[in-house]
Write an enzyme that holds these catalytic residues in place. Structure first.
Site, PDB file in Angstrom:
ATOM      1  N   GLY A  46       0.835  -1.191   0.000  1.00  0.00           N
ATOM      2  CA  GLY A  46       0.000   0.000   0.000  1.00  0.00           C
ATOM      3  C   GLY A  46       0.867   1.237   0.000  1.00  0.00           C
ATOM      4  O   GLY A  46       2.038   1.190   0.401  1.00  0.00           O
ATOM      5  N   CYS A  88       5.802  -0.003   7.306  1.00  0.00           N
ATOM      6  CA  CYS A  88       5.463   1.139   6.460  1.00  0.00           C
ATOM      7  C   CYS A  88       6.687   1.492   5.616  1.00  0.00           C
ATOM      8  O   CYS A  88       7.802   1.532   6.136  1.00  0.00           O
ATOM      9  CB  CYS A  88       5.078   2.325   7.340  1.00  0.00           C
ATOM     10  SG  CYS A  88       4.628   3.792   6.414  1.00  0.00           S
ATOM     11  N   LEU A  89       6.460   1.745   4.337  1.00  0.00           N
ATOM     12  CA  LEU A  89       7.583   2.076   3.444  1.00  0.00           C
ATOM     13  C   LEU A  89       8.280   3.365   3.869  1.00  0.00           C
ATOM     14  O   LEU A  89       9.441   3.585   3.514  1.00  0.00           O
ATOM     15  CB  LEU A  89       7.101   2.186   2.000  1.00  0.00           C
ATOM     16  CG  LEU A  89       6.612   0.877   1.357  1.00  0.00           C
ATOM     17  CD1 LEU A  89       6.061   1.144  -0.035  1.00  0.00           C
ATOM     18  CD2 LEU A  89       7.712  -0.167   1.308  1.00  0.00           C
ATOM     19  N   HIS A 130      -4.556   1.493   7.233  1.00  0.00           N
ATOM     20  CA  HIS A 130      -3.201   2.049   7.367  1.00  0.00           C
ATOM     21  C   HIS A 130      -3.002   3.201   6.375  1.00  0.00           C
ATOM     22  O   HIS A 130      -2.504   4.275   6.753  1.00  0.00           O
ATOM     23  CB  HIS A 130      -2.183   0.921   7.125  1.00  0.00           C
ATOM     24  CG  HIS A 130      -0.752   1.347   7.119  1.00  0.00           C
ATOM     25  ND1 HIS A 130       0.178   0.880   8.020  1.00  0.00           N
ATOM     26  CD2 HIS A 130      -0.072   2.204   6.302  1.00  0.00           C
ATOM     27  CE1 HIS A 130       1.356   1.445   7.767  1.00  0.00           C
ATOM     28  NE2 HIS A 130       1.240   2.241   6.718  1.00  0.00           N
TER      29      HIS A 130
HETATM   30 NI    NI Z   1       2.551   3.421   5.645  1.00  0.00          NI
END
Ligand code: NI
Length: 153
Positions: A46, A88-89, A130
């Protein structure tokens, strides 16, 4: 298509409330394509527009069931509860347990500007929640119950 730079925790854009998209223009459609390309190239599931430095309400998700892009997403219904691990990226190397609704109904517009609704559960629902959090300037580490691991990439 282009791979965009993913901004990291500490960049103020990640803490801003993102602006609604008023019109789905060619620029927005290109941004969505680039966000998907960027997400896939980073092995993510995502990505939200603020993560590529654009403070607008756009998210993309693919949990293995094909790409989903949502403009101005809103959680209309949420039910159940589940605790699972997230990363999370924008926060490389950090993972932690977060409590989320087990099932959500999300409305918004698709890349054609048409109203759409998505009912999701489990990991798909988690990814949507998220990414929608990112549009409010909220990161998973704000909600984390327990940081599981923080390793150098
Ligand atoms: Ni994220």
């Amino acid at each position: 298509m282009a791979i965009l730079e993913i901004v990291k925790e500490g960049d103020p854009v990640l803490r801003q409330q993102a602006e609604p998209v008023t019109q789905v223009t060619k620029r927005i459609r290109k941004l969505i394509k680039d966000m998907l390309e960027t997400m896939y190239s980073a092995d993510g599931v995502g990505l939200a527009a603020p993560q590529v430095g654009v403070s607008q309400r756009i998210i993309v998700v693919d949990v293995g069931e094909g790409p989903v892009a949502l403009i101005n997403p809103e959680i209309e219904e949420a039910s159940g509860e589940e605790i699972d691990v997230e990363g999370c990226l924008s926060i490389p190397g950090a993972f932690g347990y977060v409590r989320r609704a087990q099932e959500v109904l999300v409305t918004g517009q698709n890349e054609s500007g048409r109203n759409t609704r998505i009912r999701a559960e489990g990991f798909f629902a988690r990814a949507l929640q998220h990414e929608i959090d990112h549009l409010e300037g909220v990161l998973f580490i704000d909600r984390v119950i327990e940081i599981q691991a923080e390793a150098e990439e």
